[in-house]
Design a protein around this motif. Structure first.
Motif, PDB file in Angstrom:
ATOM      1  N   LYS A   1      -8.552 -18.140  -1.139  1.00  8.01           N
ATOM      2  CA  LYS A   1      -9.260 -17.089  -1.652  1.00  8.01           C
ATOM      3  C   LYS A   1      -9.843 -16.247  -0.346  1.00  8.01           C
ATOM      4  CE  LYS A   1     -12.939 -15.626  -4.639  1.00  8.01           C
ATOM      5  NZ  LYS A   1     -14.000 -15.947  -5.563  1.00  8.01           N
ATOM      6  N   ALA A   2     -10.579 -17.011   0.360  1.00  7.88           N
ATOM      7  CA  ALA A   2     -11.311 -16.167   1.796  1.00  7.88           C
ATOM      8  C   ALA A   2     -10.233 -15.631   2.416  1.00  7.88           C
ATOM      9  CB  ALA A   2     -11.969 -17.340   2.665  1.00  7.88           C
ATOM     10  N   GLN A   3      -8.973 -16.105   2.729  1.00  7.56           N
ATOM     11  CA  GLN A   3      -7.832 -15.559   3.699  1.00  7.56           C
ATOM     12  C   GLN A   3      -7.461 -14.415   2.720  1.00  7.56           C
ATOM     13  OE1 GLN A   3      -5.439 -19.107   3.530  1.00  7.56           O
ATOM     14  NE2 GLN A   3      -5.242 -19.105   5.649  1.00  7.56           N
ATOM     15  N   LEU A   4      -7.466 -14.333   1.735  1.00  6.34           N
ATOM     16  CA  LEU A   4      -7.083 -12.993   0.719  1.00  6.34           C
ATOM     17  C   LEU A   4      -7.993 -12.051   0.604  1.00  6.34           C
ATOM     18  CD1 LEU A   4      -5.035 -15.197  -1.947  1.00  6.34           C
ATOM     19  CD2 LEU A   4      -3.933 -13.949  -0.193  1.00  6.34           C
ATOM     20  N   MET A   5      -8.993 -12.402   0.654  1.00  6.09           N
ATOM     21  CA  MET A   5     -10.145 -11.368   0.457  1.00  6.09           C
ATOM     22  C   MET A   5     -10.171 -10.799   2.044  1.00  6.09           C
ATOM     23  SD  MET A   5     -11.898 -10.980  -2.015  1.00  6.09           S
ATOM     24  CE  MET A   5     -13.365 -10.290  -1.845  1.00  6.09           C
ATOM     25  N   ALA A   6      -9.975 -11.329   3.043  1.00  3.57           N
ATOM     26  CA  ALA A   6      -9.803 -10.781   4.324  1.00  3.57           C
ATOM     27  C   ALA A   6      -8.862 -10.075   4.469  1.00  3.57           C
ATOM     28  CB  ALA A   6      -9.807 -12.113   5.431  1.00  3.57           C
ATOM     29  N   VAL A   7      -7.674 -10.067   4.046  1.00  5.52           N
ATOM     30  CA  VAL A   7      -6.618  -9.033   4.089  1.00  5.52           C
ATOM     31  C   VAL A   7      -6.976  -7.982   3.056  1.00  5.52           C
ATOM     32  CG1 VAL A   7      -4.104  -8.838   3.091  1.00  5.52           C
ATOM     33  CG2 VAL A   7      -4.985 -11.067   4.584  1.00  5.52           C
ATOM     34  N   ILE A   8      -7.380  -8.068   2.111  1.00  5.57           N
ATOM     35  CA  ILE A   8      -7.569  -7.058   1.133  1.00  5.57           C
ATOM     36  C   ILE A   8      -8.646  -6.053   1.769  1.00  5.57           C
ATOM     37  CG2 ILE A   8      -8.739  -6.355  -1.124  1.00  5.57           C
ATOM     38  CD1 ILE A   8      -7.194  -9.072  -2.355  1.00  5.57           C
ATOM     39  N   THR A   9      -9.706  -6.826   2.247  1.00  4.20           N
ATOM     40  CA  THR A   9     -10.678  -6.048   2.832  1.00  4.20           C
ATOM     41  C   THR A   9     -10.321  -5.189   4.248  1.00  4.20           C
ATOM     42  OG1 THR A   9     -12.336  -7.783   2.190  1.00  4.20           O
ATOM     43  CG2 THR A   9     -13.043  -6.269   4.139  1.00  4.20           C
ATOM     44  N   GLN A  10      -9.287  -5.790   4.938  1.00  2.23           N
ATOM     45  CA  GLN A  10      -8.620  -5.047   5.856  1.00  2.23           C
ATOM     46  C   GLN A  10      -7.854  -4.039   5.835  1.00  2.23           C
ATOM     47  OE1 GLN A  10      -6.462  -7.864   8.386  1.00  2.23           O
ATOM     48  NE2 GLN A  10      -5.669  -6.280   9.510  1.00  2.23           N
ATOM     49  N   HIS A  11      -7.305  -4.036   4.576  1.00  2.00           N
ATOM     50  CA  HIS A  11      -6.457  -2.879   4.236  1.00  2.00           C
ATOM     51  C   HIS A  11      -6.500  -1.995   2.975  1.00  2.00           C
ATOM     52  CE1 HIS A  11      -3.257  -4.253   6.829  1.00  2.00           C
ATOM     53  NE2 HIS A  11      -3.549  -5.812   6.513  1.00  2.00           N
ATOM     54  N   THR A  12      -7.950  -1.963   2.572  1.00  2.34           N
ATOM     55  CA  THR A  12      -8.301  -1.375   1.388  1.00  2.34           C
ATOM     56  C   THR A  12      -9.557  -0.255   2.000  1.00  2.34           C
ATOM     57  OG1 THR A  12      -9.686  -2.999   0.673  1.00  2.34           O
ATOM     58  CG2 THR A  12      -7.773  -2.477  -0.502  1.00  2.34           C
TER      59      THR A  12
ATOM     60  N   LYS B   1       0.909  -1.075  -0.198  1.00  2.00           N
ATOM     61  CA  LYS B   1       0.075  -0.092  -0.052  1.00  2.00           C
ATOM     62  C   LYS B   1       1.031   1.130   0.090  1.00  2.00           C
ATOM     63  CE  LYS B   1      -4.331   1.318   2.129  1.00  2.00           C
ATOM     64  NZ  LYS B   1      -5.157   1.290   3.361  1.00  2.00           N
ATOM     65  N   GLU B   2       0.925   2.031  -0.966  1.00  2.00           N
ATOM     66  CA  GLU B   2       1.746   3.245  -1.191  1.00  2.00           C
ATOM     67  C   GLU B   2       3.079   2.844  -0.955  1.00  2.00           C
ATOM     68  OE1 GLU B   2      -0.187   6.375   0.829  1.00  2.00           O
ATOM     69  OE2 GLU B   2      -1.879   6.193  -0.607  1.00  2.00           O
ATOM     70  N   GLY B   3       3.596   1.734  -1.758  1.00  2.00           N
ATOM     71  CA  GLY B   3       5.115   1.381  -1.314  1.00  2.00           C
ATOM     72  C   GLY B   3       5.391   0.638  -0.137  1.00  2.00           C
ATOM     73  N   GLN B   4       4.598   0.371   0.615  1.00  2.00           N
ATOM     74  CA  GLN B   4       4.999  -0.167   1.977  1.00  2.00           C
ATOM     75  C   GLN B   4       4.080  -1.561   2.096  1.00  2.00           C
ATOM     76  OE1 GLN B   4       7.066   1.256   4.556  1.00  2.00           O
ATOM     77  NE2 GLN B   4       7.237   2.840   2.882  1.00  2.00           N
ATOM     78  N   ILE B   5       4.812  -2.696   2.574  1.00  2.00           N
ATOM     79  CA  ILE B   5       4.280  -3.880   2.789  1.00  2.00           C
ATOM     80  C   ILE B   5       3.533  -3.838   4.028  1.00  2.00           C
ATOM     81  CG2 ILE B   5       4.636  -6.345   3.379  1.00  2.00           C
ATOM     82  CD1 ILE B   5       7.268  -6.207   1.762  1.00  2.00           C
ATOM     83  N   VAL B   6       2.084  -4.230   3.715  1.00  2.00           N
ATOM     84  CA  VAL B   6       1.114  -4.057   5.030  1.00  2.00           C
ATOM     85  C   VAL B   6       0.469  -5.499   5.509  1.00  2.00           C
ATOM     86  CG1 VAL B   6       0.158  -1.764   4.599  1.00  2.00           C
ATOM     87  CG2 VAL B   6      -0.826  -3.726   3.447  1.00  2.00           C
ATOM     88  N   TRP B   7       1.092  -6.338   4.565  1.00  2.00           N
ATOM     89  CA  TRP B   7       0.663  -7.902   5.084  1.00  2.00           C
ATOM     90  C   TRP B   7       1.647  -8.628   4.059  1.00  2.00           C
ATOM     91  CZ3 TRP B   7      -1.107 -11.918   1.916  1.00  2.00           C
ATOM     92  CH2 TRP B   7      -1.372 -12.918   2.378  1.00  2.00           C
ATOM     93  N   ARG B   8       2.257  -9.813   4.708  1.00  2.58           N
ATOM     94  CA  ARG B   8       3.226 -10.741   3.908  1.00  2.58           C
ATOM     95  C   ARG B   8       2.780 -12.253   4.253  1.00  2.58           C
ATOM     96  NH1 ARG B   8       9.357 -10.309   2.050  1.00  2.58           N
ATOM     97  NH2 ARG B   8       9.955 -12.507   2.136  1.00  2.58           N
ATOM     98  N   GLN B   9       2.772 -12.996   3.564  1.00  3.64           N
ATOM     99  CA  GLN B   9       2.556 -14.599   4.075  1.00  3.64           C
ATOM    100  C   GLN B   9       3.252 -15.513   3.004  1.00  3.64           C
ATOM    101  OE1 GLN B   9       0.957 -15.360   7.123  1.00  3.64           O
ATOM    102  NE2 GLN B   9       1.614 -17.104   6.640  1.00  3.64           N
ATOM    103  N   SER B  10       3.902 -16.560   3.694  1.00  2.00           N
ATOM    104  CA  SER B  10       4.272 -17.360   2.600  1.00  2.00           C
ATOM    105  C   SER B  10       3.536 -18.618   2.705  1.00  2.00           C
ATOM    106  CB  SER B  10       5.825 -18.043   3.178  1.00  2.00           C
ATOM    107  OG  SER B  10       6.585 -16.687   3.035  1.00  2.00           O
ATOM    108  N   GLY B  11       3.546 -19.514   1.530  1.00  2.31           N
ATOM    109  CA  GLY B  11       2.431 -20.802   1.503  1.00  2.31           C
ATOM    110  C   GLY B  11       1.244 -20.405   1.003  1.00  2.31           C
ATOM    111  N   VAL B  12       0.685 -21.479   0.590  1.00  4.92           N
ATOM    112  CA  VAL B  12      -0.645 -21.232  -0.262  1.00  4.92           C
ATOM    113  C   VAL B  12      -1.558 -20.757   0.605  1.00  4.92           C
ATOM    114  CG1 VAL B  12      -2.603 -22.431  -1.512  1.00  4.92           C
ATOM    115  CG2 VAL B  12       0.005 -23.290  -1.942  1.00  4.92           C
ATOM    116  N   GLN B  13      -2.253 -19.574   0.273  1.00  8.71           N
ATOM    117  CA  GLN B  13      -3.457 -18.884   0.865  1.00  8.71           C
ATOM    118  C   GLN B  13      -4.946 -19.094   0.011  1.00  8.71           C
ATOM    119  OE1 GLN B  13      -2.434 -16.914   3.713  1.00  8.71           O
ATOM    120  NE2 GLN B  13      -0.677 -18.205   3.136  1.00  8.71           N
TER     121      GLN B  13
END
Length: 99
Positions: free
Chosen positions: A88-99, A74-86
């Motif tokens: 769609k629900a996990q990714l949607m939750a992260v996107i919702t939290q940070h947008t 988000k504007e050049g900063q990492i606001v979330w990072r995770q290794s391993g398979v995620q």
């Protein structure tokens, strides 16, 4: 890689980056999840895939050791990072939290 990575992640639109490799089995499992997610978040978040073998300087800059590694910028900063398979629900939750 098409375009300038720094320019892309420093933009106003949040960017989900999928660091992956051609030889990586879990990356192949993550890919259709990312593709499906992209259709749903169209416009809200930009999604780009970075092949760590073809873009080693970028992978090194962000200390990507394992793949898949997903990072939300988000504007050049990492606001979330995770290794391993995620999921769609996990990714949607992260996107919702940070947008």
């Amino acid at each position: 890689m098409k375009g300038d990575f720094s320019k892309i992640v420093n933009g106003k639109t949040p960017v989900l980056v999928d660091f992956h490799a051609e030889w990586c089995g879990p990356c192949k499992a993550q890919s259709p999840i990312i593709d499906d997610l992209a259709k749903e978040v169209n416009g809200k978040v930009r999604i780009i895939k970075i092949d760590i073998d073809k873009n080693q300087p970028v992978a090194q800059r962000y200390n990507v050791k394992g793949v898949p590694t997903l990072a939300l910028f988000k504007e050049g900063q990492i606001v979330w990072r995770q290794s391993g398979v995620q999921s769609k629900a996990q990714l949607m939750a992260v996107i919702t939290q940070h947008t």
